[in-house]
Design a protein around this motif. Structure first.
Motif, short mmCIF file in Angstrom:
data_model
loop_
_atom_site.label_atom_id
_atom_site.label_comp_id
_atom_site.label_asym_id
_atom_site.label_seq_id
_atom_site.Cartn_x
_atom_site.Cartn_y
_atom_site.Cartn_z
N VAL A 62 32.99 30.25 17.97
CA VAL A 62 32.51 30.89 19.19
C VAL A 62 33.57 31.86 19.71
O VAL A 62 34.76 31.56 19.71
N ARG A 63 33.09 33.01 20.14
CA ARG A 63 33.98 34.00 20.75
C ARG A 63 33.31 34.56 21.98
O ARG A 63 32.09 34.45 22.15
N MET A 64 34.13 35.16 22.86
CA MET A 64 33.67 35.62 24.15
C MET A 64 34.18 37.03 24.40
O MET A 64 35.28 37.38 23.98
N LEU A 65 33.37 37.82 25.08
CA LEU A 65 33.73 39.18 25.46
C LEU A 65 33.42 39.36 26.94
O LEU A 65 32.30 39.11 27.38
N VAL A 66 34.42 39.76 27.71
CA VAL A 66 34.20 40.07 29.12
C VAL A 66 33.62 41.47 29.19
O VAL A 66 34.24 42.43 28.72
N LEU A 67 32.43 41.59 29.76
CA LEU A 67 31.76 42.89 29.88
C LEU A 67 32.10 43.59 31.19
O LEU A 67 32.15 44.82 31.26
N GLU A 68 32.29 42.79 32.24
CA GLU A 68 32.56 43.36 33.56
C GLU A 68 33.34 42.34 34.38
O GLU A 68 33.09 41.14 34.27
N GLU A 69 34.27 42.83 35.19
CA GLU A 69 35.08 41.96 36.03
C GLU A 69 34.89 42.32 37.50
O GLU A 69 34.55 43.46 37.84
N TYR A 70 35.16 41.34 38.37
CA TYR A 70 35.25 41.59 39.80
C TYR A 70 36.62 42.24 40.08
O TYR A 70 37.52 42.16 39.23
N PRO A 71 36.80 42.85 41.24
CA PRO A 71 38.09 43.48 41.56
C PRO A 71 39.30 42.54 41.41
O PRO A 71 40.39 42.98 41.09
N ASP A 72 39.10 41.23 41.62
CA ASP A 72 40.22 40.29 41.50
C ASP A 72 40.51 39.89 40.05
O ASP A 72 41.40 39.09 39.78
N GLY A 73 39.74 40.46 39.09
CA GLY A 73 39.96 40.16 37.67
C GLY A 73 39.13 39.02 37.13
O GLY A 73 39.13 38.76 35.92
N SER A 74 38.40 38.31 37.98
CA SER A 74 37.54 37.22 37.49
C SER A 74 36.30 37.81 36.81
O SER A 74 35.86 38.90 37.14
N PRO A 75 35.75 37.09 35.82
CA PRO A 75 34.62 37.65 35.07
C PRO A 75 33.35 37.76 35.92
O PRO A 75 33.04 36.85 36.67
N ARG A 76 32.67 38.87 35.76
CA ARG A 76 31.36 39.06 36.39
C ARG A 76 30.25 38.89 35.35
O ARG A 76 29.23 38.28 35.62
#
Length: 181
Positions: free
Chosen positions: A66-80
């Motif tokens: 399993v692998r993961m890709l962050v597509l979008e983040e909140y301004p604080d860097g947490s994943p959206r």
């Protein structure tokens, strides 16, 4: 084997039904933060009798790509928004008897995280989800859900758990606990 992701003690699941446009360049390069695809190993866990099944269980990955890709983040860097994919074969064991079964959790998912702590998973299965007693739209159990669906995770006030609402587009559900009784 299908592409896969799972959900463990806290969460885990996966599928590739994207709820918003993702350009091929963004998917290839990662999100605008440049994170790219990273391993997302599934943590083995145990549950006592009565939490998911009538007996104690252990859930562990046998194959975990399993692998993961962050597509979008909140301004604080947490994943959206995140994507999960990769092969996952999970062994579920009745630890009281030693009876076990292998479950293909080979789906993909796009996960949306919201600022109130809730999440929505858009899934093409199969994947594995645990449901607690009166904690979702499926009865208590360890469920292999296959097809196209979404699962909404709503935080339960004063608890570290979530209420899970399954909305099927099409597919099947199977309580793995019945294979281990």
């Amino acid at each position: 084997m299908r592409r896969t992701v799972s959900v463990g003690t806290t969460l885990a699941a996966a599928a590739l039904v994207v709820a918003g446009p993702v350009s091929p360049a963004a998917a290839a390069a990662g999100d605008e933060g440049g994170h790219g695809w990273v391993p997302a190993p599934q943590t083995p866990y145990e549950m006592p009798a009565g939490v998911r099944c009538d007996f104690p269980i252990r859930v562990e990955a046998v194959v975990d790509d399993v692998r993961m890709l962050v597509l979008e983040e909140y301004p604080d860097g947490s994943p959206r928004r995140e994507m999960y994919e990769g092969d996952l074969l999970t062994k579920v064991t009745n630890t009281a008897t030693g009876v076990s079964t292998l479950v293909d959790a080979g789906g993909s998912a796009m996960v949306e995280h919201f600022t109130d702590g809730s999440m929505t998973w858009y899934v093409t299965g199969p994947v594995l989800f645990g449901f607690g007693e009166n904690a979702g739209t499926l009865p208590r159990g360890v469920w292999q859900i296959d097809g196209q669906f979404k699962v909404e995770f709503t935080p339960v006030p004063g608890s570290p758990t979530y209420y899970k609402t399954l909305t099927m587009v099409h597919g099947t559900t199977h309580n793995v606990c019945t294979d281990l009784d």
